[in-house]
Scaffold this motif. Sequence first.
Motif, PDB file in Angstrom:
ATOM      1  N   GLU A 164       0.830  -1.241   0.181  1.00 56.73           N
ATOM      2  CA  GLU A 164       0.033  -0.141   0.280  1.00 56.73           C
ATOM      3  C   GLU A 164       1.147   1.382   0.020  1.00 56.73           C
ATOM      4  O   GLU A 164       1.931   1.412   1.002  1.00 56.73           O
ATOM      5  N   ALA A 165       0.690   1.749  -1.304  1.00 55.03           N
ATOM      6  CA  ALA A 165       2.016   3.257  -1.648  1.00 55.03           C
ATOM      7  C   ALA A 165       1.144   3.955  -2.332  1.00 55.03           C
ATOM      8  O   ALA A 165      -0.148   4.247  -3.099  1.00 55.03           O
ATOM      9  N   ILE A 166       1.706   4.884  -2.483  1.00 53.27           N
ATOM     10  CA  ILE A 166       1.624   6.752  -2.755  1.00 53.27           C
ATOM     11  C   ILE A 166       2.143   6.472  -4.197  1.00 53.27           C
ATOM     12  O   ILE A 166       3.339   6.681  -3.748  1.00 53.27           O
ATOM     13  N   HIS A 176       7.556   4.167  -9.122  1.00 50.50           N
ATOM     14  CA  HIS A 176       8.107   4.347  -8.117  1.00 50.50           C
ATOM     15  C   HIS A 176       6.936   4.945  -7.079  1.00 50.50           C
ATOM     16  O   HIS A 176       6.083   5.762  -7.165  1.00 50.50           O
ATOM     17  N   LEU A 177       6.596   3.662  -5.914  1.00 48.01           N
ATOM     18  CA  LEU A 177       5.824   3.790  -5.257  1.00 48.01           C
ATOM     19  C   LEU A 177       6.415   4.057  -3.107  1.00 48.01           C
ATOM     20  O   LEU A 177       7.428   3.930  -2.684  1.00 48.01           O
ATOM     21  N   ASN A 186       5.963   4.922   5.605  1.00 49.59           N
ATOM     22  CA  ASN A 186       7.201   5.097   6.411  1.00 49.59           C
ATOM     23  C   ASN A 186       8.171   5.503   5.534  1.00 49.59           C
ATOM     24  O   ASN A 186       9.015   5.692   6.141  1.00 49.59           O
ATOM     25  N   GLY A 187       8.129   5.734   4.428  1.00 51.37           N
ATOM     26  CA  GLY A 187       9.227   6.948   4.342  1.00 51.37           C
ATOM     27  C   GLY A 187       9.426   5.786   2.393  1.00 51.37           C
ATOM     28  O   GLY A 187      10.655   6.980   1.979  1.00 51.37           O
ATOM     29  N   ASN A 188      10.061   4.718   2.673  1.00 49.76           N
ATOM     30  CA  ASN A 188      10.532   3.813   1.963  1.00 49.76           C
ATOM     31  C   ASN A 188      10.342   4.129   1.112  1.00 49.76           C
ATOM     32  O   ASN A 188       8.798   4.198   0.601  1.00 49.76           O
ATOM     33  N   LEU A 189      11.189   3.888  -0.369  1.00 50.26           N
ATOM     34  CA  LEU A 189      10.547   4.395  -2.030  1.00 50.26           C
ATOM     35  C   LEU A 189      11.192   2.769  -2.263  1.00 50.26           C
ATOM     36  O   LEU A 189      11.655   2.401  -2.180  1.00 50.26           O
ATOM     37  N   ILE A 190       9.958   1.865  -3.259  1.00 56.06           N
ATOM     38  CA  ILE A 190       9.632   1.249  -3.742  1.00 56.06           C
ATOM     39  C   ILE A 190      10.184   0.957  -5.808  1.00 56.06           C
ATOM     40  O   ILE A 190       8.651   1.971  -5.462  1.00 56.06           O
TER      41      ILE A 190
END
Length: 181
Positions: A130-132, A142-143, A147-151
Amino acid sequence: MTNFIDTYQNQIFNSLIILGVFFAILMILKISIRKIGKKSGINDARIHLIIRYTTVSLFLLSLLVLAFIFGAQFEDLALVFSSVFAVIGIALFAIWSILSNITSGVIMFFSFPYKVGDKIQIHDKDYPIEAIIEDIRAFQLHLRLDNGNLITYPNNLILQKPVTLVQKDAIEDFENGTDLI
């Protein structure tokens, strides 16, 4: 030089007409792609990428037509193209995922329902996310996790997995620090 021009005068004239037509088609396609991109809220980098793909495709098509104008036979071109595609196919077999991601990027340009800034849930059995959406690129999304991590998530996988758009109210509540429960 004049002997060449005299010999191929009709072919040169036809080639100039074909190049003019392809140039006009390219301009119309560029304008259309920009309009579709802006209407869909797609960022400029993706719009330029699709325009580059279109330009290369039209260039290759114009070379094929010009070859026929100058007298190339279908059998000769078929032999050349089959040889080239065989070599390319063998060479690219090892990097099929790159081609898959590029193709997925083109498909996503025209039919991806999510935009930069949307919060999504990717329903993956092994690793749900679940990400922006921070950026949509040629090969991956790029998600940004909560918690601020980039996927970086491959384009071909995003088209294979079920995705849910998290309600905008929930995102606003999250950004404002309001408890969702």
